[in-house]
Design a protein around this motif. Structure first.
Motif, PDB file in Angstrom:
ATOM      1  N   GLU A  66       0.822  -1.209   0.000  1.00 17.90           N
ATOM      2  CA  GLU A  66       0.000   0.000   0.000  1.00 17.90           C
ATOM      3  C   GLU A  66       0.864   1.270   0.000  1.00 17.90           C
ATOM      4  O   GLU A  66       1.921   1.329   0.631  1.00 17.90           O
ATOM      5  CB  GLU A  66      -0.931  -0.066   1.211  1.00 17.90           C
ATOM      6  N   ARG A  67       0.388   2.282  -0.726  1.00 21.45           N
ATOM      7  CA  ARG A  67       1.096   3.563  -0.846  1.00 21.45           C
ATOM      8  C   ARG A  67       1.477   4.167   0.505  1.00 21.45           C
ATOM      9  O   ARG A  67       2.555   4.767   0.666  1.00 21.45           O
ATOM     10  CB  ARG A  67       0.200   4.562  -1.598  1.00 21.45           C
ATOM     11  N   ALA A  68       0.584   4.014   1.491  1.00 22.46           N
ATOM     12  CA  ALA A  68       0.786   4.679   2.772  1.00 22.46           C
ATOM     13  C   ALA A  68       2.104   4.297   3.438  1.00 22.46           C
ATOM     14  O   ALA A  68       2.651   5.074   4.223  1.00 22.46           O
ATOM     15  CB  ALA A  68      -0.382   4.370   3.706  1.00 22.46           C
ATOM     16  N   ASN A  69       2.617   3.113   3.156  1.00 26.20           N
ATOM     17  CA  ASN A  69       3.900   2.718   3.750  1.00 26.20           C
ATOM     18  C   ASN A  69       4.928   2.335   2.694  1.00 26.20           C
ATOM     19  O   ASN A  69       5.904   1.664   2.990  1.00 26.20           O
ATOM     20  CB  ASN A  69       3.706   1.556   4.748  1.00 26.20           C
ATOM     21  N   ALA A  70       4.718   2.818   1.472  1.00 22.16           N
ATOM     22  CA  ALA A  70       5.632   2.473   0.377  1.00 22.16           C
ATOM     23  C   ALA A  70       6.618   3.599   0.150  1.00 22.16           C
ATOM     24  O   ALA A  70       6.538   4.345  -0.835  1.00 22.16           O
ATOM     25  CB  ALA A  70       4.841   2.190  -0.896  1.00 22.16           C
ATOM     26  N   SER A  85      -2.789   2.213  -4.408  1.00 21.49           N
ATOM     27  CA  SER A  85      -3.590   3.084  -3.575  1.00 21.49           C
ATOM     28  C   SER A  85      -4.928   2.392  -3.362  1.00 21.49           C
ATOM     29  O   SER A  85      -5.707   2.214  -4.311  1.00 21.49           O
ATOM     30  CB  SER A  85      -3.825   4.446  -4.243  1.00 21.49           C
ATOM     31  N   GLY A  86      -5.195   1.994  -2.111  1.00 24.38           N
ATOM     32  CA  GLY A  86      -6.505   1.447  -1.798  1.00 24.38           C
ATOM     33  C   GLY A  86      -7.544   2.552  -1.764  1.00 24.38           C
ATOM     34  O   GLY A  86      -7.241   3.733  -1.986  1.00 24.38           O
ATOM     35  N   GLY A  87      -8.800   2.209  -1.487  1.00 20.47           N
ATOM     36  CA  GLY A  87      -9.863   3.202  -1.433  1.00 20.47           C
ATOM     37  C   GLY A  87      -9.560   4.285  -0.421  1.00 20.47           C
ATOM     38  O   GLY A  87      -9.357   4.012   0.752  1.00 20.47           O
ATOM     39  N   GLY A  88      -9.502   5.543  -0.886  1.00 21.37           N
ATOM     40  CA  GLY A  88      -9.225   6.663  -0.002  1.00 21.37           C
ATOM     41  C   GLY A  88      -7.764   6.915   0.272  1.00 21.37           C
ATOM     42  O   GLY A  88      -7.418   7.839   1.013  1.00 21.37           O
ATOM     43  N   SER A  89      -6.872   6.126  -0.311  1.00 26.43           N
ATOM     44  CA  SER A  89      -5.434   6.299  -0.089  1.00 26.43           C
ATOM     45  C   SER A  89      -4.901   7.329  -1.083  1.00 26.43           C
ATOM     46  O   SER A  89      -4.722   7.040  -2.262  1.00 26.43           O
ATOM     47  CB  SER A  89      -4.705   4.962  -0.259  1.00 26.43           C
ATOM     48  N   VAL A  90      -4.647   8.539  -0.597  1.00 22.93           N
ATOM     49  CA  VAL A  90      -4.250   9.644  -1.455  1.00 22.93           C
ATOM     50  C   VAL A  90      -3.031  10.342  -0.868  1.00 22.93           C
ATOM     51  O   VAL A  90      -2.793  10.294   0.343  1.00 22.93           O
ATOM     52  CB  VAL A  90      -5.399  10.661  -1.623  1.00 22.93           C
ATOM     53  N   PRO A  91      -2.240  11.031  -1.694  1.00 21.86           N
ATOM     54  CA  PRO A  91      -1.060  11.744  -1.184  1.00 21.86           C
ATOM     55  C   PRO A  91      -1.418  12.859  -0.218  1.00 21.86           C
ATOM     56  O   PRO A  91      -0.663  13.155   0.713  1.00 21.86           O
ATOM     57  CB  PRO A  91      -0.406  12.305  -2.449  1.00 21.86           C
TER      58      PRO A  91
END
Length: 601
Positions: A66-70, A85-91
């Motif tokens: 997942e982007r949040a920890n990538a 990016s999962g649902g709601g996972s945005v920069p």
């Protein structure tokens, strides 16, 4: 095509890349290597790269996080092959295209800084437009697109361009089971894959993955197989079918997807005849239940069965350690790892990731482009189904409505709520309510923009009888429906119209001429209120372009939509599909009244 498997957004989820030989590209390098030379054949490049890779590098290619920890450091350390990016996972909230591109590129730089510089592939759920992204065009959900029987390839093209505008080359779409109960319609709707990936070149080998260029994205047909037929429609539930039903109802669209060169297929987390799809030895793989009860076995059975890339958004170190240990103990042979990595590399080479790994902002202005919004507006018009038009055959039609009237009433929870129009998988996984989630036009605003300037539009979300009787309304438009949901949060065993919808219909329609517009992701129990309505429109989940609803209500365009699924009377009739012995619907499959466009002065 070697095998098929897929991703599921559950605890442990998988996808397989459907592949064969294709053309490819590579980046320049100071030291010559065959795999970096775009003039070499795909097979030669894969072979050269594979012989250079360690087991750690190969296993890393099989992991999607997942982007949040990538971070770039993590991608470099673990040789990560894919990020999502999962649902709601945005920069950032309301992130710009520049912020998206910078995020993707920073992660990509971590992959490129590894010893071999193998680029990662970034994916996102773009299931009704680029729905995670602020200011993107949000198209109608598939439940509405199935009604149109068309425009799907154009929507694929527009979606691909908007996804690419944010620097992302891979879309987890289409969700092919959600278009219709009729497999023929579902098969036809797989044309969206050609829109996303590009049309296959002449003389191309059918079944090979294909991505046409920087305007296109890798697509993902999901969820394999049978997710649209679970008992009671419950997410991740059991689909009970005969072999004939499986092959004739649930499988045909996957055949079409593969023929069209779909790059990946995502497996369902549901079961088939009591066996989890991830445990189906004939069709896919094996996994333990409940999840993580025997994680080592889950890894072993899944990889041996043919899963190529594993979506482990947060617990990737445990997966990597588990798979590495199984390989070191010869439980999983290196040949199986090689088999998986070859397919992953084929798709990356095919997409041109080795030659163009970093995104740029050359297409940034395509996000939410007016051309795409006009296409979405067209899709809304064609997705509407007119279910009733006049209280009786002798009363005459109510629709289209006159633009010019002294005063009209607009009521209902969904008339002025962009989030409700867009439904789940919009900005957040479960969607949002209100009008601040993204840019778009509510149905109320569309009505105000469409009626004659002399017409007074009065909005009251839930008017009481006293208010309704206090003004001389020419007619009312009542817009009600479901609140947003996705996956398990949408499980519903009663399928009733949510409150206060029924009361609003009763209060308004018992006093003045009314048109009811239902905004929902599925048919709902509507029969108890049908008699009180003068007209009824199924609008499904239309997305950001509410003007498409007003276009048809006021006659700029006629109603043309035909139901792509049966509208039941009562939930105790379900499951009920066209052709069933007990078929007794409120509105049958392919029902839909029509109107003609009119010119109003």
């Amino acid at each position: 095509v070697d095998k098929m498997a897929g991703i599921s957004t559950s605890f442990l989820a998988f996808f397989i890349l459907v592949l064969c030989c294709c053309a490819s590209n590579m980046v320049q390098a100071t030291e010559y290597a065959v795999y970096k030379d775009p003039k070499q054949t795909l097979g030669a490049r894969i072979k050269d790269l594979m012989k250079r890779m360690t087991i750690e590098e190969k296993i890393g290619q099989m992991v999607q996080i997942e982007r949040a920890n990538a971070t770039a450091e993590i991608v470099n350390k673990f040789y990560i092959g894919s990020v999502l990016s999962g649902g709601g996972s945005v920069p950032a909230p309301q992130a710009t295209t520049r912020q998206w591109i910078d995020t993707v590129n920073k992660i990509q730089e971590g992959a490129l800084s590894t010893r071999l510089g193998i680029p990662m592939i970034y994916g996102i759920d773009a299931v009704h437009g680029h729905n995670n992204v602020y200011n993107a065009t949000i198209f109608p959900h598939n439940v509405g697109l199935g009604v149109t029987r068309q425009v799907h390839e154009k929507i694929g093209i527009a979606t691909a361009r908007e996804v690419r505008a944010t620097g992302i080359p891979y879309a987890f779409a289409p969700c092919i089971a959600s278009y219709s109960e009729d497999p023929k319609i579902v098969r036809a709707m797989t044309e969206i894959i050609s829109g996303l990936q590009g049309d296959l070149p002449d003389k191309s080998w059918l079944g090979r993955p294909y991505v046409g260029g920087k305007d296109n994205v890798a697509a993902c047909a999901k969820h394999y197989a049978g997710d649209g037929g679970t008992v009671n429609g419950i997410n991740e539930n059991n689909t009970i079918v005969s072999q004939h039903e499986l092959l004739s109802i649930h499988m045909p669209a996957y055949y079409n997807s593969i023929i069209k060169g779909v790059s990946t297929i995502m497996a369902s987390y549901s079961s088939l005849n009591g066996v989890k799809m991830h445990a189906n030895q004939e069709l896919l793989t094996g996994i333990t239940s409940p999840p993580h009860a025997n994680y080592t076995y889950s890894i072993q059975a899944s990889i041996l069965a043919g899963i190529d890339m594993v979506m482990v958004p947060y617990d990737y170190p445990e997966f990597i350690d588990g798979l590495t240990n199984l390989v070191n103990k010869n439980v999983i042979p290196v040949s199986r790892i090689d088999d998986a990595v070859k397919r992953i590399l084929r798709v990356k080479f095919t997409m041109g990731l080795f030659e163009n790994p970093l995104a740029d902002d050359s297409q940034a202005d395509l996000l939410g482009a007016q051309e795409h919004r006009e296409l979405a507006r067209e899709a809304v018009r064609k997705s509407l189904v007119l279910l009733k038009n006049g209280k009786s055959p002798y009363a005459g039609p109510v629709l289209p409505l006159p633009r010019k009237a002294l005063r009209i009433l607009v009521a209902g929870t969904h008339a002025d709520n962009l989030g409700y129009q867009c439904g789940g998988w919009t900005i957040e996984w479960q969607g949002l309510g209100g009008n601040n989630l993204t840019y778009g036009t509510t149905i109320l605003k569309a009505i105000k923009d469409t009626v004659d300037p002399s017409t007074q539009v009065v909005f009251n979300e839930n008017p009481d009888p006293a208010f309704i009787n206090s003004d001389d309304f020419a007619y009312a438009i009542v817009v009600v429906g479901e609140q947003p949901y996705a996956e398990t949060f949408g499980d519903n065993l009663n399928l009733t119209l949510p409150a206060p919808g029924p009361d609003i219909i009763t209060n308004v329609c018992s006093h003045i001429k009314c048109v009811v517009v239902v905004v929902s992701g599925r048919p709902l129990v509507i029969e108890p209120y049908l008699e009180s309505m003068d007209a009824l429109v199924a609008a499904w989940l239309p997305g950001t372009e509410g003007r498409g609803v007003a276009d048809v209500l006021f006659g700029d365009y006629g109603f043309t939509g035909k139901l792509a699924r049966t509208w039941f009377k009562r939930v105790d009739q379900l499951p009920m599909n066209v052709g069933d012995a007990h078929y007794d619907p409120l509105f049958p499959f392919e029902f839909g009244l029509t109107t003609q466009p009119i010119k109003q002065t």
